[in-house]
Design an enzyme around this catalytic site. Structure first.
Site, PDB file in Angstrom:
ATOM      1  N   SER A  27      -9.344   0.803   4.357  1.00  0.00           N
ATOM      2  CA  SER A  27      -8.590  -0.124   3.525  1.00  0.00           C
ATOM      3  C   SER A  27      -9.275  -0.234   2.170  1.00  0.00           C
ATOM      4  O   SER A  27     -10.491  -0.053   2.046  1.00  0.00           O
ATOM      5  CB  SER A  27      -8.535  -1.498   4.184  1.00  0.00           C
ATOM      6  OG  SER A  27      -8.142  -2.482   3.266  1.00  0.00           O
ATOM      7  N   ASP A  41       0.771  -1.236   0.000  1.00  0.00           N
ATOM      8  CA  ASP A  41       0.000   0.000   0.000  1.00  0.00           C
ATOM      9  C   ASP A  41       0.809   1.297   0.000  1.00  0.00           C
ATOM     10  O   ASP A  41       0.712   2.095  -0.916  1.00  0.00           O
ATOM     11  CB  ASP A  41      -0.938   0.003   1.203  1.00  0.00           C
ATOM     12  CG  ASP A  41      -1.851  -1.216   1.234  1.00  0.00           C
ATOM     13  OD1 ASP A  41      -1.374  -2.310   0.902  1.00  0.00           O
ATOM     14  OD2 ASP A  41      -3.018  -1.082   1.587  1.00  0.00           O
ATOM     15  N   CYS A  73      -2.433  -8.945  -1.410  1.00  0.00           N
ATOM     16  CA  CYS A  73      -3.769  -9.513  -1.183  1.00  0.00           C
ATOM     17  C   CYS A  73      -4.594  -9.488  -2.470  1.00  0.00           C
ATOM     18  O   CYS A  73      -4.550  -8.533  -3.238  1.00  0.00           O
ATOM     19  CB  CYS A  73      -4.480  -8.752  -0.077  1.00  0.00           C
ATOM     20  SG  CYS A  73      -3.599  -8.811   1.499  1.00  0.00           S
TER      21      CYS A  73
END
Length: 555
Positions: A471, A123, A195
């Protein structure tokens, strides 16, 4: 000219001490006569997204060596959002972006590197490296590490790490046992890679390709694919061509490229964190981009990929459907196609050989979108005078316009307890404040709270409003980035339990139903709460810009 930086460090009689140190590390005179190329790596052994990067770097270095450069590798920090989630560690994640950018800048400048290839997966690391690239303005390419395969549990075959947070809420609700939760956590993340959904990590990987800072095919490529190794080696070779041609990062990080990247985010329903990172990258490149540009472009850019979370397809499905180049091809009429990319060619030239199957449901054409507007909307009103952000592509139709009573919390932990204790009911609007860049400090993600709402079956009945952020795994009516934040005296700081909040996403409205007299009376007795942090987080709180400008530290 290809050695204009390194020659100042290693050439001439006076640089004998520097050459001696390099030779002690195993370099030869021949190595030092070639351009010195930084291989900037965020490899770490605790994080599945970064774990493959050490091996991937060997392919990058092989490409650099084949093309006549001398690759030299160093590392940066790489906090994991998922591991930091739901506790005080999450305060450190967004602020780490500045540390990453600063560390890359310092290493490259101190050692006179002529160009760099950056390896990252997750991220805050990718935007941190892109900020450094803009700041240094040398030839630069990013190789993103790729995503993990989707998880499989019983009849579910498109699972991702964010689903685990919802499973925790199902446990508290009594729908699953502790054994089932354990079984789920053992299979939901089946291997290395970022992910497996269009959360922030994959959003930033795809943005990097859309910016023209990664080679075509890199953004949606799985970590386990041989294509990723090939792209890594080609990136090592290509950095030498950029160096020879004198193409630097700022020649690629232009307003046109940045708008192309924003349109990509909107088309695929990417993470709302892009609204933080793209303005920060743009600011470092000398370009004024705010979240209002996202809203302007969202009204022009259709949502053509229905990706998890909130959608039906995975990032792996996108890869097999042709990846980011197919998305860009379908958006071609909306893009600035003459802008330069790291291939040394513009978007139009890159897209010449790209085709799309007309029956491709993973990447639809712009005349047959899933929704006519892009995935992100910016709301305004008295509760968010500078704006607030919502991922509208992940909101159920019945929650696009809603009114509810506020349930107010001054931190995420208190909200989580209330959600799990069934103290949040249909029609409530959860308000979490003092979680912004200054108030947190550090602006934590709220995946725990949003997943708890979804896991309790309330995602079509309860909304959440916060001056923190979410998120990329978040789905449902979750409104973040409320600005001004509570710690800056924003109206969210005087909201009380029972106040009526009105949300109208199509018309971009976020409002608390208070008249001017009541607002004035509340402010008369209002003093924002102060954090108790010391060290780096205290410095971050003091110097962070407002989040609607990207949250960079002030110079």
């Amino acid at each position: 000219m290809m050695r204009k930086n390194s020659s100042k460090v290693v050439d001439g009689i006076d640089r004998s001490p520097q050459r001696a140190l390099y030779k002690a590390a195993g370099l030869t005179d021949g190595d030092l006569r070639r351009p010195l190329i930084a291989v900037v790596n965020s490899w770490a052994e605790y994080n599945p997204g970064h774990l493959p990067l050490r091996d991937l770097a060997t392919f990058v270095k092989r490409g650099i060596s084949k093309a006549g450069g001398t690759p030299l590798e160093f590392n940066t920090i790489a906090p994991c959002d998922g591991i930091a989630m739901e506790h005080q560690g999450m305060k450190c994640v967004l602020p780490s972006r500045d540390l990453i950018a600063d560390s890359v800048e310092m290493m490259v400048r101190a050692h006179g590197f002529d160009a760099m290839v950056m390896l990252a997966s997750c991220d805050k690391v990718i935007p941190g490296m892109l900020i450094a690239a803009a700041r240094l303005d040398i030839p630069a390419i990013v190789v993103t590490g790729g995503h993990m395969k989707p998880g499989i549990y019983k009849n579910e075959k498109k699972l991702h790490s964010g689903d685990t947070f919802e499973m925790v809420s199902k446990y508290y609700k009594g729908e699953i046992t502790e054994q089932e939760l354990n079984e789920f956590e053992n299979v939901v993340c089946p291997g290395v890679g970022s992910c497996s959904h269009m959360a922030t990590a994959n959003t930033m990987s795809c943005i990097t390709e859309a910016l023209g800072m990664s080679l075509p095919g890199c953004g949606a490529c799985p970590a386990s694919s041989g294509d990723k190794n090939r792209i890594a080696e080609e990136s090592g070779e290509q950095i030498m061509r950029l160096l020879e041609q004198g193409i630097t990062a700022k020649q690629i990080l232009t307003r046109d490229n940045i708008e192309n990247a924003i349109k990509l985010v909107l088309a695929v329903g990417g993470s709302s964190n892009a609204v933080i990172h793209i303005p920060a990258i743009a600011q470092e490149a000398g370009i004024d981009i705010t979240h209002h540009d996202f809203d302007r472009l969202s009204k022009q850019t259709p949502y053509i990929c229905s990706l998890t979370p909130g959608g039906k397809d995975t990032i792996q499905d996108l890869y097999y459907a042709g990846g980011i180049q197919v998305v860009l091809k379908n958006l071609e009429s909306l893009l600035h196609v003459d802008a330069m990319t790291c291939t040394g060619k513009n978007y139009r030239e890159n897209l010449t050989k790209v085709t799309n199957n007309e029956n491709n449901e993973v990447v639809r054409n712009i005349d047959n979108p899933y929704r006519p507007e892009g995935g992100i909307a910016i709301l305004k009103g008295n509760l968010a005078e500078n704006g607030a952000v919502i991922k509208q592509s992940a909101v159920a139709p019945e929650m696009m316009v809603c009114t509810g009573k506020a349930k107010v919390f001054d931190c995420e932990e208190d909200a989580l307890v209330a959600i799990h204790d069934s103290k949040i009911a249909k029609g409530d609007i959860v308000v979490i404040r003092y979680e912004g860049p200054k108030g947190g400090p550090g602006m934590r993600e709220m995946l725990g709270a949003t997943s708890a709402i979804c896991g309790m079956g309330l995602d079509k009945e309860v909304a959440l409003v916060t001056d923190g952020r979410f998120s990329g795994a978040t789905r449902g009516p979750a409104i973040g980035h409320v600005s001004p934040e509570a710690a800056d005296g924003g109206l969210i700081g005087i909201v009380k339990d029972g106040d009526t909040i009105f949300i109208d996403i199509p018309n971009r409205i976020l409002r608390v139903e208070l008249d001017d007299a009541e607002i004035k009376a509340r402010y008369a007795n209002f003093t924002p709460k102060q954090h108790s942090e010391t060290g780096y987080l205290a410095r971050y709180a003091k110097n962070a810009q407002s989040i609607h400008k990207g949250g960079l530290l002030k110079v």
